[in-house]
Design a protein around this motif. Structure first.
Motif, PDB file in Angstrom:
ATOM      1  N   ARG A   1       0.896  -1.240  -0.039  1.00  0.00           N
ATOM      2  CA  ARG A   1      -0.030  -0.006  -0.050  1.00  0.00           C
ATOM      3  C   ARG A   1       1.096   1.354   0.093  1.00  0.00           C
ATOM      4  N   TYR A   2       0.385   2.390  -0.724  1.00  0.00           N
ATOM      5  CA  TYR A   2       1.218   3.664  -0.791  1.00  0.00           C
ATOM      6  C   TYR A   2       0.279   4.614  -0.331  1.00  0.00           C
ATOM      7  N   GLN A   3       0.422   5.651   0.149  1.00  0.00           N
ATOM      8  CA  GLN A   3      -0.575   6.634   0.483  1.00  0.00           C
ATOM      9  C   GLN A   3       0.221   7.877   0.174  1.00  0.00           C
ATOM     10  N   MET A   4      -0.850   8.837  -0.088  1.00  0.00           N
ATOM     11  CA  MET A   4      -0.059  10.242  -0.492  1.00  0.00           C
ATOM     12  C   MET A   4      -1.137  11.285  -0.228  1.00  0.00           C
ATOM     13  N   ARG A   5      -0.884  12.356   0.563  1.00  0.00           N
ATOM     14  CA  ARG A   5      -1.884  13.370   0.774  1.00  0.00           C
ATOM     15  C   ARG A   5      -1.630  14.552   0.098  1.00  0.00           C
ATOM     16  N   LYS A   6      -2.820  15.237  -0.287  1.00  0.00           N
ATOM     17  CA  LYS A   6      -2.836  16.525  -0.967  1.00  0.00           C
ATOM     18  C   LYS A   6      -3.798  17.209  -0.552  1.00  0.00           C
ATOM     19  N   ARG A   7      -3.176  18.266   0.363  1.00  0.00           N
ATOM     20  CA  ARG A   7      -4.107  19.170   1.198  1.00  0.00           C
ATOM     21  C   ARG A   7      -5.117  18.312   2.215  1.00  0.00           C
ATOM     22  N   ASN A   8      -6.394  18.339   1.772  1.00  0.00           N
ATOM     23  CA  ASN A   8      -7.288  17.596   2.850  1.00  0.00           C
ATOM     24  C   ASN A   8      -7.599  16.210   2.046  1.00  0.00           C
ATOM     25  N   ASN A   9      -7.107  15.784   1.154  1.00  0.00           N
ATOM     26  CA  ASN A   9      -7.459  14.634   0.463  1.00  0.00           C
ATOM     27  C   ASN A   9      -6.189  13.663   0.642  1.00  0.00           C
ATOM     28  N   LEU A  10      -6.669  12.241   1.083  1.00  0.00           N
ATOM     29  CA  LEU A  10      -5.833  10.886   1.074  1.00  0.00           C
ATOM     30  C   LEU A  10      -6.009  10.301  -0.284  1.00  0.00           C
ATOM     31  N   TYR A  11      -4.951  10.022  -0.945  1.00  0.00           N
ATOM     32  CA  TYR A  11      -5.128   8.930  -2.182  1.00  0.00           C
ATOM     33  C   TYR A  11      -4.312   7.785  -1.658  1.00  0.00           C
ATOM     34  N   THR A  12      -4.875   6.632  -1.819  1.00  0.00           N
ATOM     35  CA  THR A  12      -4.336   5.347  -1.445  1.00  0.00           C
ATOM     36  C   THR A  12      -4.245   4.370  -2.680  1.00  0.00           C
ATOM     37  N   PHE A  13      -3.159   3.798  -2.793  1.00  0.00           N
ATOM     38  CA  PHE A  13      -3.066   2.871  -3.848  1.00  0.00           C
ATOM     39  C   PHE A  13      -2.396   1.598  -3.208  1.00  0.00           C
ATOM     40  N   ILE A  14      -3.403   0.416  -3.512  1.00  0.00           N
ATOM     41  CA  ILE A  14      -2.913  -0.915  -3.070  1.00  0.00           C
ATOM     42  C   ILE A  14      -2.694  -1.762  -3.988  1.00  0.00           C
ATOM     43  N   GLY A  15      -1.753  -2.288  -4.129  1.00  0.00           N
ATOM     44  CA  GLY A  15      -1.163  -3.305  -5.085  1.00  0.00           C
ATOM     45  C   GLY A  15      -1.555  -4.568  -4.644  1.00  0.00           C
ATOM     46  N   ILE A  16      -2.340  -5.463  -5.658  1.00  0.00           N
ATOM     47  CA  ILE A  16      -2.476  -6.885  -5.497  1.00  0.00           C
ATOM     48  C   ILE A  16      -1.510  -7.741  -6.143  1.00  0.00           C
ATOM     49  N   ASP A  17      -0.857  -8.513  -5.466  1.00  0.00           N
ATOM     50  CA  ASP A  17      -0.003  -9.529  -6.294  1.00  0.00           C
ATOM     51  C   ASP A  17      -0.577 -10.837  -5.925  1.00  0.00           C
ATOM     52  N   ALA A  18      -0.965 -11.398  -6.951  1.00  0.00           N
ATOM     53  CA  ALA A  18      -1.645 -12.629  -7.011  1.00  0.00           C
ATOM     54  C   ALA A  18      -0.819 -13.639  -7.894  1.00  0.00           C
ATOM     55  N   CYS A  19       0.419 -13.486  -7.861  1.00  0.00           N
ATOM     56  CA  CYS A  19       1.367 -14.419  -8.701  1.00  0.00           C
ATOM     57  C   CYS A  19       1.481 -15.887  -7.823  1.00  0.00           C
ATOM     58  N   LEU A  20       1.548 -16.770  -8.425  1.00  0.00           N
ATOM     59  CA  LEU A  20       1.733 -18.141  -8.033  1.00  0.00           C
ATOM     60  C   LEU A  20       3.135 -18.147  -6.988  1.00  0.00           C
ATOM     61  N   GLU A  21       2.963 -18.950  -6.047  1.00  0.00           N
ATOM     62  CA  GLU A  21       4.049 -18.961  -5.243  1.00  0.00           C
ATOM     63  C   GLU A  21       4.255 -20.524  -4.827  1.00  0.00           C
ATOM     64  N   PRO A  22       5.087 -21.385  -5.387  1.00  0.00           N
ATOM     65  CA  PRO A  22       6.134 -20.847  -6.444  1.00  0.00           C
ATOM     66  C   PRO A  22       5.352 -20.759  -7.772  1.00  0.00           C
ATOM     67  N   GLY A  23       6.300 -19.996  -8.544  1.00  0.00           N
ATOM     68  CA  GLY A  23       5.725 -19.757  -9.968  1.00  0.00           C
ATOM     69  C   GLY A  23       6.307 -20.920 -11.114  1.00  0.00           C
ATOM     70  N   PRO A  24       5.252 -21.597 -11.662  1.00  0.00           N
ATOM     71  CA  PRO A  24       5.610 -22.628 -12.654  1.00  0.00           C
ATOM     72  C   PRO A  24       5.992 -21.916 -14.081  1.00  0.00           C
ATOM     73  N   ARG A  25       6.670 -22.425 -14.792  1.00  0.00           N
ATOM     74  CA  ARG A  25       6.864 -22.272 -16.151  1.00  0.00           C
ATOM     75  C   ARG A  25       5.394 -22.240 -16.864  1.00  0.00           C
ATOM     76  N   ARG A  26       5.276 -21.679 -18.015  1.00  0.00           N
ATOM     77  CA  ARG A  26       4.196 -21.358 -18.835  1.00  0.00           C
ATOM     78  C   ARG A  26       3.830 -22.991 -19.326  1.00  0.00           C
ATOM     79  N   PRO A  27       2.428 -23.133 -19.693  1.00  0.00           N
ATOM     80  CA  PRO A  27       1.298 -22.265 -19.636  1.00  0.00           C
ATOM     81  C   PRO A  27       0.492 -22.233 -18.231  1.00  0.00           C
ATOM     82  N   PHE A  28       0.949 -23.048 -17.246  1.00  0.00           N
ATOM     83  CA  PHE A  28       0.015 -23.297 -16.244  1.00  0.00           C
ATOM     84  C   PHE A  28       0.398 -22.137 -15.146  1.00  0.00           C
ATOM     85  N   ASN A  29       0.547 -20.964 -15.617  1.00  0.00           N
ATOM     86  CA  ASN A  29       0.878 -19.639 -14.838  1.00  0.00           C
ATOM     87  C   ASN A  29      -0.342 -18.730 -15.106  1.00  0.00           C
TER      88      ASN A  29
END
Length: 669
Positions: A172-200
C-alpha cells in the motif's frame, strides 16, 4: 385427469432448469451494486473552477520487454518514460505487471532473462523517473515464470524493479494532497512458486496473501476524503482465493475503494478493446490493453471525488480527459456523490500536448461552441448550468488544438439523473465470472461428452443382449450409421476400455512429472500442481485438459468408431475385396493428420518442460502410444472380438451396401 407424457415432463423440467440457469447468469452479470448505502453522500465538495481537489495518474501494463522480439517495445517505452511522463506529469504511475516477457527465443519455453530486467531498470533510471513521479510497479505472471520463491536466483523483480526490494508482493502507498488522502493498494496474485508457462495463467491469493491484503485494507482510513485505487496484474475473474472470500468481496468491503485497474488479458486478442464493468461489490473494474502489441496507456483523474479515465494510444497528442461531467457509463453511485455534478458551476477538462495548448472549446448537445479558460497547469474550465441537463442523456464535445497544429476531438455522453448505459456483454462476462469455474466446467463437460455416450451405448447393448429391451429401430440416416458404428465399437473390450478409461484418468491421475520450476521436480494434475513442497490448485490446467480432450480424445474416439466399423463390415464383405490405394489413403488421412498434430504438441511440451516431463507424460506422450496401438488393433481385430456386435447387428436384419445377406461372424457362432 389428463395423462402427461414423459416427453412433456422432460420439456417442462428442461425449461425450468434453463430458466434457473439464465436467471443466475443475468444476476451474475448485473452491474447493480449491492453496496448502495449513502456513505458517498457525505463526501460533498463544491466543484467550481479551482485547481484544488484534483489529482491525475497513469497506468501502463503488459510491457513485455524482450531481448528476442520487437525491439520497438523498448524504444517506445523509453519515449513514454521521457516525453509522456514529462508532458503529463502524473502524481503516480501504476505499472501493473508483465514488465518483462520471460519467453525463450522460440516463444514456447519460459525463463527469466536478466538482460530484460536490466533494460527495464536502466530505462527508468535514465529517465530519472523517481524524480518526476511515484512509480508503483507490481509483478505479472510473466515476471514470475520459473521462480521458485523470493530467494530464487530467478527472482529479478526484487533487484531490478522500483518497488521490489521494499514491496516484493502486495503493498500500500498513500499520498496526501491538502485535505485529500489518495491510497494505492497493489494486489500481487502471482503463484508461489511460479511454474513455467502455460500453467501460470490464473492468479492465487494464498492464506498469507489474503491476510496481508485484508490488513492493508483495514489499515486504510475510512473517511470521506480518502480515495482508494486498487491495482494488480490479474483481473478479479482470474484470481482464486481458496477457502476465503473472493478478491471482489475484499475490495468491495472497503467503502472508499473506487476502482480496480489491471491488465493480463491483452484486450482478448482485440476481441474486447474496451474491457470495463461495474462489479456488484460496488467498484469499477477496468482492464487495460497491453503495451506489448497495442502501445496503450491509461490516464485517470480523481476530481472532487469523481473518477474519470481515458485510454490513449502512444504518440497520440493532444491528450484530453473530461472530468466534469463524467462519462455516463462509469457513474458509480455506490462510491461517488453524484450531487457534485448536479451542483457544479463549471465543466472541467484536462488537456496535455507536447506543445503549448492554443485553445480548448466545448459544445453540449446542439448548443454553440464555447471556449474554455486555463486555470492552472492542464486544467481548463468553462461555466455551465447543470439545471439545463437534469433529465436523460446528453452529449458533450471537446475540440483541442496546440500551437503546432495538433488537434483532437472527443465526445462522451453524460447524465445527471442517474440514467445509465450498459457495459458490453462480453466484457461483463469476462470480468464478472470466475475463470477457474468456467475452465472446470469446460473440462468436465468435454469429459462427459467423451465418455458418457460410449458408456450409454455399451449399457444399451448389454440390455439388448439380455433381452430386456428391443434393439432400436431407426430410419436409414447418418445418425443411424454412427449409432451402429459406436455400438459395434463399444462391444470390443480392447478398444472400448482404453478409450473410456483414458479421459477418466486425465481427471484423476498425473499428466506429467518433470522440472516444473528451475531445479524442482513436480507433478501436474488436472486439479492442481505439486512442486517445491507447495500445492497450487488447478485452474488453467483444466483448459489444457479441455484442449487435449477436444482436439485429440474426441477425434480419436470418432476415428476408432469408424475404424472398428470398417473392420466389422470388412469381415462381412465378399472374399477378395480390395481397396484402391486412394481409398486407403483417404481412410488413414484423418488419423495421420491428428497424430502429426499431437506429435507437434508433445514436442512443444518437451521444449517447455524438458525431457523428463516428455517421457513421464501421460497427457501428451503416452497418449500417442495409446492411440497408435488402438488404431492398429482396430484394423486387425479377430472375428472373436466382433461376435458380440454381430449377435445384435447381424447383416440379415441390417442390409446395407457391400454387406452380404449372411454374416461370417454369425456363422462362426
Amino acid at each position: 385427469m389428463m395423462r402427461i407424457s414423459k416427453f412433456t415432463v422432460g420439456i417442462l423440467v428442461s425449461m425450468i432448469l434453463l430458466s434457473i440457469f439464465f436467471t443466475n447468469v443475468v444476476n451474475l452479470l448485473s452491474t447493480h451494486a449491492e453496496n448502495t448505502d449513502d456513505f458517498a453522500k457525505d463526501n460533498f465538495l463544491k466543484l467550481t473552477d479551482t485547481h484544488e481537489n484534483l489529482m491525475w495518474f497513469i497506468q501502463i501494463t503488459d510491457i513485455h520487454i524482450s531481448i528476442f522480439r520487437d525491439p520497438l517495445r523498448i524504444t517506445e517505452f523509453k519515449e513514454f518514460c521521457h516525453y509522456t511522463i514529462n508532458t503529463i506529469r502524473p502524481s503516480v504511475v501504476l505499472a501493473s505487471g508483465d514488465l518483462t516477457d520471460a519467453k525463450t527465443k522460440d516463444s514456447i519455453g519460459s525463463e527469466q532473462y536478466e538482460d530484460e530486467w536490466r533494460h527495464y531498470r536502466d530505462i527508468l533510471k535514465e529517465a530519472r523517473i523517481q524524480e518526476k513521479t511515484l512509480w508503483l510497479d507490481i509483478r505479472g505472471n510473466h515476471d514470475n515464470f520459473n521462480v521458485a520463491d523470493f530467494k530464487s536466483k530467478q527472482n529479478f523483480f526484487t533487484n531490478y524493479s522500483i518497488q521490489g526490494k521494499k514491496n516484493p508482493r502486495s503493498y500500500r502507498y498513500q499520498m496526501r494532497k491538502r485535505n485529500n488522502l489518495y491510497t494505492f493498494i497493489g494486489i500481487d496474485a502471482c503463484l508461489e512458486p511460479g511454474p513455467r508457462r502455460p500453467f501460470n495463467f490464473v492468479g492465487i491469493l494464498d492464506d498469507l496473501e489474503v491476510n496481508e491484503l485484508n490488513s492493508l485494507i483495514q489499515q486504510t482510513e475510512n473517511s470521506p476524503n480518502n480515495y482508494t485505487v486498487f491495482f494488480g496484474h490479474f483481473p478479479t475473474s482470474c484470481i482464486i482465493t481458496p477457502g476465503h472470500e473472493s478478491v471482489r468481496d475484499m475490495i468491495g468491503k472497503h467503502k472508499e475503494g473506487m476502482v480496480y485497474v489491471c491488465g493480463h488479458l491483452h484486450r482478448l486478442g482485440g476481441l474486447v478493446p474496451k474491457m470495463y464493468t461495474l462489479q456488484k461489490a460496488g467498484f469499477l473494474e477496468l482492464e487495460l490493453g497491453d503495451w506489448k502489441d497495442n502501445r496503450v496507456y491509461r490516464m485517470l483523474a480523481i476530481d472532487h471525488g469523481l473518477l474519470s479515465f481515458t485510454d490513449i494510444q502512444h504518440r497520440e497528442w493532444p491528450v484530453v480527459l473530461i472530468t466534469n461531467p463524467k462519462h455516463a457509463l462509469f457513474v458509480n453511485p455506490a462510491r461517488e456523490n453524484l450531487d457534485i455534478m448536479k451542483n457544479s458551476t463549471h465543466v472541467r477538462i484536462l488537456a496535455f500536448s507536447l506543445s503549448r495548448i492554443d485553445f480548448v472549446k466545448i459544445k453540449i448537445d446542439n448548443g454553440s461552441w464555447m471556449h474554455c479558460k486555463r486555470v492552472k497547469g492542464p486544467l481548463f474550465v468553462a461555466p455551465w448550468d447543470p439545471e439545463n441537463y437534469l433529465h436523460g442523456l446528453h452529449k458533450i464535445e471537446v475540440h483541442i488544438k496546440d500551437v503546432e497544429g495538433r488537434t483532437k476531438s472527443i465526445s462522451q455522453p453524460f447524465s445527471l439523473d442517474g440514467t445509465r448505459l450498459s457495459f458490453g456483454l462480453l466484457a461483463k462476462f469476462i470480468l464478472m465470472t470466475s475463470a477457474s469455474v468456467l475452465f472446470k466446467s469446460l473440462f468436465f463437460v468435454m469429459l462427459a461428452v467423451t465418455v458418457f455416450p460410449l458408456i450409454i451405448v455399451r449399457y444399451m447393448h448389454e440390455l439388448v443382449a439380455a433381452g430386456k429391451i428391443v434393439k432400436p429401430r431407426l430410419r436409414r440416416s447418418c445418425w443411424f450409421n454412427w449409432l451402429k458404428k459406436m455400438w459395434i465399437m463399444s462391444t470390443v473390450d480392447r478398444i472400448f476400455w482404453p478409450i473410456v478409461l483414458y479421459p477418466i484418468y486425465l481427471a484423476i491421475g498425473p499428466w506429467s512429472i518433470g522440472y516444473i520450476i528451475e531445479d524442482h521436480v513436480g507433478a501436474v494434475f488436472a486439479w492442481g500442481i505439486f512442486v517445491n513442497g507447495a500445492y497450487l490448485p488447478g485452474a488453467f490446467t483444466y483448459v489444457y485438459g479441455f484442449i487435449q480432450l477436444f482436439t485429440f480424445q474426441v477425434p480419436v474416439s470418432l476415428i476408432m468408431i469408424t475404424a472398428v466399423g470398417f473392420r466389422f463390415h470388412d469381415l462381412n464383405a465378399k472374399p477378395g475385396r480390395k481397396l484402391s490405394w486412394k481409398k486407403k489413403a483417404c481412410l488413414h488421412l484423418a488419423f495421420t493428420l491428428l497424430f502429426a498434430m499431437q506429435v507437434s504438441m508433445a514436442y512443444m511440451f518437451w521444449l517447455a518442460y524438458g525431457t523428463m516431463a516428455f517421457i513421464l507424460g501421460p497427457l501428451r506422450t503416452w497418449s500417442l502410444v495409446l492411440a497408435a496401438i488402438l488404431y492398429y488393433q482396430s484394423f486387425h481385430l479377430p472375428e472373436s472380438c466382433l461376435r458380440k456386435a454381430s449377435d445384435i447387428w447381424h447383416v440379415s436384419s441390417d442390409v446395407s451396401i457391400n454387406e452380404p445377406s449372411a454374416s461370417p461372424l454369425t456363422k462362426a457362432n
